[in-house]
Design a protein around this motif. Sequence first.
Motif, PDB file in Angstrom:
ATOM      1  N   TYR A  75       0.815  -1.213   0.000  1.00 51.56           N
ATOM      2  CA  TYR A  75       0.000   0.000   0.000  1.00 51.56           C
ATOM      3  C   TYR A  75       0.847   1.260   0.000  1.00 51.56           C
ATOM      4  N   CYS A  77       0.262   4.867   1.443  1.00 56.45           N
ATOM      5  CA  CYS A  77      -0.653   5.493   2.394  1.00 56.45           C
ATOM      6  C   CYS A  77      -0.407   6.995   2.385  1.00 56.45           C
ATOM      7  N   ASN A  80      -4.526  11.997   0.811  1.00 53.37           N
ATOM      8  CA  ASN A  80      -5.494  12.016  -0.290  1.00 53.37           C
ATOM      9  C   ASN A  80      -5.272  10.853  -1.237  1.00 53.37           C
ATOM     10  N   LYS A  81      -6.352  10.226  -1.634  1.00 54.08           N
ATOM     11  CA  LYS A  81      -6.275   9.035  -2.489  1.00 54.08           C
ATOM     12  C   LYS A  81      -5.541   9.318  -3.804  1.00 54.08           C
ATOM     13  N   ASP A  82      -5.785  10.482  -4.390  1.00 56.38           N
ATOM     14  CA  ASP A  82      -5.201  10.735  -5.702  1.00 56.38           C
ATOM     15  C   ASP A  82      -3.701  11.063  -5.628  1.00 56.38           C
ATOM     16  N   SER A  84      -1.816   8.753  -4.596  1.00 57.48           N
ATOM     17  CA  SER A  84      -1.277   7.446  -4.984  1.00 57.48           C
ATOM     18  C   SER A  84      -1.785   7.188  -6.403  1.00 57.48           C
ATOM     19  N   ASN A  89      -2.407   0.095  -4.637  1.00 56.88           N
ATOM     20  CA  ASN A  89      -3.324   0.106  -3.497  1.00 56.88           C
ATOM     21  C   ASN A  89      -3.085   1.332  -2.645  1.00 56.88           C
ATOM     22  N   TRP A  90      -4.165   1.891  -2.161  1.00 61.03           N
ATOM     23  CA  TRP A  90      -4.076   3.072  -1.318  1.00 61.03           C
ATOM     24  C   TRP A  90      -4.819   2.837  -0.009  1.00 61.03           C
ATOM     25  N   GLU A  92      -5.808   5.390   3.526  1.00 56.91           N
ATOM     26  CA  GLU A  92      -5.682   6.693   4.196  1.00 56.91           C
ATOM     27  C   GLU A  92      -4.706   6.509   5.357  1.00 56.91           C
ATOM     28  N   ASN A 459       1.454   9.360  -7.256  1.00 58.32           N
ATOM     29  CA  ASN A 459       0.577   9.253  -8.424  1.00 58.32           C
ATOM     30  C   ASN A 459       1.373   9.056  -9.713  1.00 58.32           C
TER      31      ASN A 459
END
Length: 591
Positions: A75, A77, A80-82, A84, A89-90, A92, A459
Amino acid sequence: MTSNKKVLAFIEETKALCDPKEVVWVDGSEEQLEAFRKQAVEEGILIKLNQEKLPGCYLHRTTQNDVARVEGRTYICSKNKDDSSPINNWMESGEAYDMLKKLFKGCMKGRTLYVIPYSMGAVGSKFSKIGIELTDSIYVVLNMAIMTRVGQKVLDVLGDGDFVKGLHSYAELSEEKRYICHFPEDDTIISINSNYGGNVLLGKKCFALRIASYLGKKEGWMAEHMLILGVQYPNGETKYIAAAFPSACGKTNLAMLIPPEVYRKKGYKVWCVGDDIAWIRVGEDGRLYAVNPENGFFGVAPGTNEKSNPNALHTTQKNTIFTNVAYNADTGTVWWEGLDKNPPKNGVDWKGNPWNGDTKDADGKPVKGAHPNSRFTAPAVNCPCLSKEFENPDGVPLSAIVFGGRRAKTAPLVYQSTSWNNGVFVGSSMASETTAAATGAVGVVRRDPMAMRPFVGYNMGDYFAHWIEMGKKIKNPPKIFNVNWFRTDDEGHFIWPGFGDNMRVLDWILARCEDKVDAVETPIGYVPKAEDINIEGLDDITTDTVKGLLEIDKETWKEEAEGIEKFYGELTRVPQELKDELAALKKRLDA
Ligand code: TSX
Ligand code: MN
């Protein structure tokens, strides 16, 4: 050992959470490492091999559910999701820390907590970075002592400075509770329930690629999944190449290439700087300089032999840890598929079961002696072709960057991109077709931009943008190429002999970098004139064969462009420059 408050606080925090019975600092001395090896043998973690044939060598077997990196449980971590990638896999960050805290609670009861101070890159070099890995695995300690520079000397250089925090416990080796989590925003790596290489030797993929790629973006340099090699010419000059390939394309083999006889006779030599990771910066002269931050090779054993890679084989003959290979009980040595035609008669397979080359399972299927992903952990200094620039803190100047993959039909043997941005496009659209060994499905195209798909710490679109930005800072950029050793004929046989003969392609690449050879312009870039690939001394290859290897089929490439567009669609933040490159490619293919 150190008065660095952040190191001491990290250890206190970990003690409170994991409850180890004691803390042992890894000082890096040979005496301490020898004591660790002795202890590991007594505990059944290592098997001491025949010390006359393989001095300083040991064998380790992992549990059967823990034999490879696990991308599904790896992952990035962040808040913010974006930040990654949609293809990684992301989690928080806060949520990840909470989950991991529960898993780590009391997990080291009765165990020793080892403190490993390590340096990625030569100790004290201004581009090196320091990590502290806390682990309950003596196997990790002994592997890290080969793969990185460890010990007191690292703490001395660290002083009060900052470092990358790494916390690892093999815990229960539970597959369901296995997590490899990276927190680029906090310089932190946390890994639990594995004891296998890439999941637990936190300096390697976790730090030197995932965390470092993020640091590189912030600080204006690049952490890449690349080998680095030097080609020495008969006049004594050496030119350097960095190359990125997805797994199972033979990076280690290329890094340690032995030129074919016709080249050797003329005085050509190839030197290995690294086989897996390159940290790359812009030098004062406006060129790119690459260092290998590692100190050893964590290579795949099966397929390594006196023909495919004699240098690697030689590298593993002393002070090496073998993981999940077969054991020869008669000689106290090791064996793997593709080593030679003499499997042990009285052997033990990687699972610990009695085994000889003829062993079959209950269904009558042959049983492998070594796991297909079995490994050697070997010191870089053992490598007969190790570059004298290996420890150079400034790195080596790159003439060329090479991308590649395993493509049966699409990609020619070699082509050159037409500009930096076009080269970034070529890297971003890299792909490899799966082999049976990887997934069971053969020939499935997997996009693997710059071979970084599993290793980018942020990202992917931002990562592409960083490549574009770097191009603006490099006055004298290396030329960017793509190679494909794996084209097949209509019967599915490999056409190009590969291995040492890849020297012939490197030779053309470097000649292009010095404007010493012409090329043919095609819709995808510059391709060699067939007669410019030196085939002297090759029996089965004619200039016509080379022509075939260099052919570009427009219809196939139109499909390829569709595939790239679809892949870009799965990502976010893909830079306009790359979309423009794709559009331009399509236009050239339609012309
Ligand atoms: O590593 C490989 N390289 C790069 C070498 C510097 N491999 C092995 C890939 C799995 C790790 C290759 N396999 C290469 C290659 O260039 N080429 C091939 C395909 C191939 C396989 C066997 C033969 C020729 C090509 N010939 C014979 O076995 C006789
Ligand atoms: Mn790798």
